[in-house]
Write an enzyme that holds these catalytic residues in place. Structure first.
Site, PDB file in Angstrom:
ATOM      1  N   HIS A 140       0.854  -1.175   0.022  1.00 15.43           N
ATOM      2  CA  HIS A 140      -0.153  -0.043   0.018  1.00 15.43           C
ATOM      3  C   HIS A 140       0.936   1.174   0.026  1.00 15.43           C
ATOM      4  O   HIS A 140       0.548   2.417  -0.093  1.00 15.43           O
ATOM      5  CB  HIS A 140      -0.912   0.064   1.211  1.00 15.43           C
ATOM      6  CG  HIS A 140      -0.391   0.128   2.521  1.00 15.43           C
ATOM      7  ND1 HIS A 140      -0.046  -1.025   3.310  1.00 15.43           N
ATOM      8  CD2 HIS A 140       0.118   1.101   3.225  1.00 15.43           C
ATOM      9  CE1 HIS A 140       0.534  -0.512   4.451  1.00 15.43           C
ATOM     10  NE2 HIS A 140       0.308   0.601   4.452  1.00 15.43           N
ATOM     11  N   ASP A 171       1.022  -7.714   1.496  1.00 11.47           N
ATOM     12  CA  ASP A 171       1.397  -6.269   1.607  1.00 11.47           C
ATOM     13  C   ASP A 171       2.707  -6.067   1.700  1.00 11.47           C
ATOM     14  O   ASP A 171       3.429  -5.646   2.727  1.00 11.47           O
ATOM     15  CB  ASP A 171       0.587  -5.734   3.069  1.00 11.47           C
ATOM     16  CG  ASP A 171       0.384  -4.340   3.137  1.00 11.47           C
ATOM     17  OD1 ASP A 171       0.789  -3.608   2.189  1.00 11.47           O
ATOM     18  OD2 ASP A 171       0.039  -3.745   4.153  1.00 11.47           O
ATOM     19  N   SER A 254       4.847   4.793   9.647  1.00 13.26           N
ATOM     20  CA  SER A 254       5.846   3.609   9.844  1.00 13.26           C
ATOM     21  C   SER A 254       5.224   2.583   9.091  1.00 13.26           C
ATOM     22  O   SER A 254       6.099   1.369   9.214  1.00 13.26           O
ATOM     23  CB  SER A 254       5.839   3.402  11.351  1.00 13.26           C
ATOM     24  OG  SER A 254       4.432   2.991  11.987  1.00 13.26           O
TER      25      SER A 254
END
Length: 1058
Positions: A140, A171, A254
């Site tokens: 993402h 991811d 983060s």
């Protein structure tokens, strides 16, 4: 991890993820840098009380390191002393080495694609191959769509990065950079060690904290077998993998941080966290390490799928689903530490396994190998792409054996999209299909704007057919659209992916003249999406005149009912927003004032400027194109036209105009269309005619000024945005119009429905009926009424009070100069708060008496200034009715000369280059250029006007930083550094030209060495929809507090001088 800096609940998604039956609120931890005043107001459709995942909420914010005395030490650069205060000794050297391989990533997804819209964000990544220049981060972050970004190293060196791999499901993504560009720091890497992830080990999550500082957060891994978190519908979600769980309280920005063990190896990748707890979720690195190996060898990464989502269920649940004792005993003997098995959660229709697997089936083995974990499952699939595999599963206690051909996962992951008519479309992805359990087939509208903006929810549309041609994939879509002429009206059948039971149809007008029809194809070698032109549009078909009849209404409605044969419906589509106007489509009614010439008067809230496609619907039967002829600079009306030959023998009539002005108490007939666009005709009474001030918006945009507003004694009037006021003989005495007001605290725009004397249009209409372009003159001032009680205390004498009483027995007031227009001649002669006593010897007590300015080159005025009567001669200035007629688009920002609303609201004019709008994902958005700014310098070169701006930006190389000096609307200077990108955001100029088919001529600057650029590509980037829909930010001005304000019963703002 990513967060959103907005104050509003923008870009939130709602879901109810479960893991073992426990509902959690989850969020990605990427940090979005979207502006809180963006015109896309998603708060209208997202309940912040129930939000599941939001980039704008932080699990926590770590802004400093506490020393033993409790004091905060800044952590901008993590020094040895700071680390030593924070970390046990055994961790110090590990972290000091690791931080040199960790980078902060600033990036934009420049276009909507699949599950994500255009956005600008900040996140984290870490170098995993220092020699070849590979950075590991989240999917993402690497974006499924077009990506532009740079990595900032520990010593604040900056390098360009681009994606070379983003996993179709999991991811993680891999970015590439040039290691030779880092000159002042040794490039190091962090090794991947997924096998070292164990329950109970101490870890450190080192990464970007809110986009500004490096954070070092400690924790311990508490789980290795958590099912993937759910982040919401219509957005990216991981599946078919375990996630690690820990309580480390990571903060925004983060995403992509390494989870480091005591040996300095990365054991997992930070991905998301719980919104209402300190829990964070880490992606295991088993499949990451495999993919990196293929990328390092410059080979494609094989990925297989059978289009089935599995979840890990404990043995007590699998027994309830029918797991046999023999199978459970076999698994427990083979894997003594095992506590569960994989269960089919979703089997996609028409997928490879749809005929053999069912939801609730318990996976036992593949090709004879017992499978209880996701890693061996995926390993089997990835090794057998295109081959048959034998699956053994249990269903209701019975063991079933079948074969399935493994499909290439990349084949159901889109890597192309089409731009057309302001919309973006791509093949439906496995990601979205899995979320809603639908077949991986069809064309998904990833950006529903322009010609493909449908009624209903903002997102989630799938196209079934276009012009009765079935659409199964993007190739079908391209083939069908290539055969349809520009401006053709065609039916489109569509449905929402979230509601497959409801099919809808819309008749759309093909738009190929503002934006380009092109195909974008992902290129993992360059990191760019290459554009392919899909052909020039077929010319519009010639209009075939039609003759239709108007509705026949009951005779009881009286003569006023005949006015419906003079009323038409007007639709206006605006391909990009200028002049601060907040919408891209407006609908309303217009009045035909000259049927012979095809002249129609309509509200400027429907036609705010002259860039767009105008459609006129006559008798609810035929639609003909229209053209903007004149925009009144102060009154809320515009004159548009149509070609009378296009309507054949349709008996449309010119409205009869009454010579009598309305006064309070008059009976009138309201002839209008209600909110359902049905005709209404009712008799009512004029309750008041009063001078009002429409509230101005923080972002300047047109509003009607200097008007005597008519209000009616019927609540039905507030349901009608457009109509006329007629006398007993059916003659028009006034227009009933909608006025655009201010934006309220909920992000919605207030509209006011008021009447306007028909006499106000005559100075414009009469010259047009003679074939002459109106040439009006103006004082360029805004006035407001002041009652005698206040005026006396401001120095008004009894003599003047008597003159006012004689001039207007019905209303005793005079007018005060509320604003002068910046840069006008009158601004140097008249002053704000001057009371106007007379003009050319006539006492002025009615707004329409100011019309004397239209024909005079100079006016003799008497004003009351600081209790002194002053005689002044005020020259008037010509005003034109064309509105904004020239635009420059640079770095994704729309700039033009300050329009009239800006000149009215601003005291000074730093430059004649005004930023009106910007696109999300553009350089201007990424680097902080805000609408309502003025651009005063480019790289130190003054830019007093658009010509100077164009000369300056032409000297700026592509993909380089440009120093832009700006002035905010509140007169605060700011210097921005904006990095250009001509591939996605070319420079273009648009000039109004009646000789062009669209009414505008497009000029594009193509820098030497850049890719081929077209101006229509620029228009694609600037195409916008309503604030609640998508992507351009206009309302960038600071919110200003209004003092001394009240509202009358019509809801109109008045200034209380007391």
């Amino acid at each position: 991890m990513e967060i959103d800096l907005t104050d509003s609940p923008s870009a939130t998604s709602v879901s109810t993820p479960t893991d073992g039956g426990n509902a959690l609120l989850h969020q990605h931890k990427r940090r979005r840098t979207d502006d809180p005043s963006s015109d896309r107001d998603e708060s209208s459709r997202t309940d912040p009380e129930n939000e599941e995942m939001t980039d704008g909420n932080l699990a926590s914010a770590i802004n400093g390191i506490s020393n033993p005395d409790g004091k905060i030490i800044p952590t901008g650069d993590v020094t040895r002393s700071a680390i030593s205060l924070h970390e046990p000794p055994q961790w110090q050297k590990v972290i000091e080495k690791a931080v040199k391989a960790i980078v902060s990533i600033r990036f934009s997804q420049v276009s909507a694609f699949d599950t994500e819209g255009p956005e600008t964000s900040e996140a984290t990544g870490f170098i995993v191959d220092a020699e070849r220049g590979y950075i590991l981060t989240n999917r993402h972050v690497a974006c499924s769509g077009p990506f532009v970004g740079e990595a900032v190293c520990h010593d604040h060196e900056e390098v360009d990065v681009f994606p070379v791999y983003r996993d179709p499901v999991h991811d993680f993504g891999i970015l590439k950079f040039d290691p030779s560009k880092i000159r002042y720091m040794d490039v190091t890497s962090i090794p991947l060690a997924p096998e070292m992830a164990k329950v109970g080990i101490d870890i450190r999550v080192v990464g970007n904290d809110a986009g500004e500082k490096l954070s070092i957060l400690s924790g311990s891994i508490s789980r290795l077998d958590r099912n993937a978190p759910e982040y919401g519908d219509l957005t990216y979600n991981d599946f078919n993998t375990f996630y690690l769980q820990a309580a480390s309280s990571t903060s925004g920005g983060s995403s992509g941080s390494p989870v480091i063990d005591i040996n300095g190896s990365a054991v997992a990748l930070q991905a998301g966290g719980s919104l209402k707890a300190a829990t964070d979720f880490f992606l295991p690195l088993d499949r990451v390490r495999r993919a990196l190996t293929y990328v390092q060898e410059d080979k494609p990464v094989p990925r297989g799928t059978i289009q089935t989502q599995f979840l890990y269920r404990p043995f007590d649940e699998t027994r309830r689903l029918g797991l046999s004792q023999q199978t459970e005993a076999l698994i427990r003997s083979k894997f003594p530490d095992e506590i569960g098995m994989l269960v089919a959660e979703t089997v996609l229709p028409k997928g490879p396994a749809c005929t053999v697997l069912e939801e609730g089936d318990i996976l036992v083995s593949i090709n004879g190998e017992l499978i209880t974990k996701f890693v061996p499952l995926e390993d089997c699939l990835d090794r057998n792409v295109g081959k048959e595999i034998e699956i053994v599963a249990e269903r209701g206690g019975e063991q079933r054996r079948f074969t399935v051909v493994v499909q290439d996962l990349h084949s159901v992951t889109p890597d192309r999209y089409v731009e057309i008519g302001g919309a973006k479309l791509n093949n439906l992805s496995y990601q979205l299909a899995r979320s809603f359990c639908v077949p991986v087939s069809g064309v998904y509208v990833s950006e529903p704007s322009g010609m493909f903006r449908f009624e209903g929810p903002d997102r989630g549309w799938l196209i079934s057919s276009i012009d009765n041609h079935p659409i199964n994939n993007l190739d079908d879509f391209i083939e069908v659209m290539q055969g349809i002429p520009d401006r053709e009206r065609i039916p489109v059948v569509y449905y929402s992916i979230a509601d497959v039971h409801t099919t809808s149809v819309a008749v759309i007008q093909v738009e190929r003249h503002w934006s380009r029809f092109r195909l974008a194809i992902r290129n993992d070698q360059t990191g760019l999406w290459d554009f392919k032109n899909l052909g020039t549009p077929l010319p519009p078909k010639s209009i075939v005149p039609s003759t239709v009849r108007f509705l026949e209404l009951d005779e009881s409605l009286g003569p006023a009912k005949e006015l419906f044969s003079s009323m038409v419906k007007v639709s206006y589509y605006m391909p990009c927003r200028i002049d601060g106007f907040p919408k891209s489509r407006k609908y309303g009614a217009g009045l035909v004032v000259d049927a012979e010439r095809g002249l129609i008067v309509v509200s400027r809230n429907i036609v705010p400027f002259a860039m767009g496609d105008l459609s006129v619907t006559i008798a609810d039967s035929i639609i003909v194109p229209g053209k903007v002829v004149y925009l009144h600079p102060t009154h809320n009306f515009a004159i548009i036209s149509y070609n009378p030959a296009d309507i054949g023998g349709t008996p449309i009539q010119s409205a009869k105009i009454s010579p009598t002005n309305l006064v309070q108490g008059h009976q009138v007939s309201l002839v209008a269309f209600n909110h359902n666009q049905r005709p209404i005709c009712l008799k009512t009474v004029v309750t008041d005619i009063t001078s009002v001030t429409i509230p101005h918006n923080a972002t300047p945009r047109f509003r009607g000024i200097n008007l005597d507003a008519i209000t009616l004694d019927t609540p039905l009037a507030q349901q009608c945005s457009s109509g006329v006021l007629a006398d007993s003989e059916g003659r028009v005495q006034g227009l009933w119009l909608s006025y655009l007001g201010e934006r309220n605290n909920s992000g919605r725009d207030n509209e006011y429905h008021l009447g306007l004397h028909i006499s106000c249009i005559m100075p414009v209409l009469l010259p047009m009926q003679k074939g002459i372009c109106p040439k009006l003159r103006s004082l360029n001032i805004e006035v407001m009424p002041v009652q005698m009680a206040q005026a006396r205390h401001m120095g008004l004498t009894d003599t003047w009070v008597k003159k006012v009483e004689e001039a207007n027995p019905a209303r005793h007031h005079i007018f005060m100069v509320r604003r002068t227009e910046t840069g006008s001649i009158s601004a140097s002669i008249l002053q704000e708060l001057d009371l106007i006593l007379s003009i050319n010897g006539k006492v002025i007590t009615r707004m329409y008496e100011l019309d004397a300015q239209y024909d005079a080159t100079e006016l003799e005025m008497v004003v009351l200034r600081k209790k002194q009567e002053v005689k002044v001669s005020v020259p008037t200035e010509p005003v034109d009715g064309s509105g904004t007629s020239r635009l420059v688009i640079w770095a994704g920002a729309m700039m033009h000369e300050p329009h009239k609303a800006v000149l009215q609201q601003s005291k000074t004019l730093p430059s004649r280059v005004y930023v009106s709008a910007r696109s999300k994902g553009s350089p201007s958005y990424m680097y902080g250029m805000v609408p309502t700014m003025w651009v005063t310098h480019i790289n130190g070169t003054p830019t007093p006007d658009l010509d100077a701006l164009l000369r300056a930006v032409k000297q700026c190389p592509d993909n380089s930083y440009v120093r832009v000096k700006t002035m905010s609307f509140d007169m605060i200077p700011t210097v921005l550094s904006i990095k250009t990108n001509m591939h996605y955001w070319p420079t273009a100029e648009m000039v109004r030209d009646d000789g062009e088919e669209s009414g505008w001529r497009k000029v594009v600057d193509t820098p030497a060495g850049s890719s081929s650029i077209t101006s229509s590509a620029v228009m694609d980037s600037m195409t916008e929809v309503d604030p609640v829909e998508t992507d351009v930010d206009q309302d960038g001005a600071s919110k200003k507090r209004r003092v001394g304000v009240e509202r009358d019963e019509a809801g109109i703002e008045k200034v209380d001088l007391e």
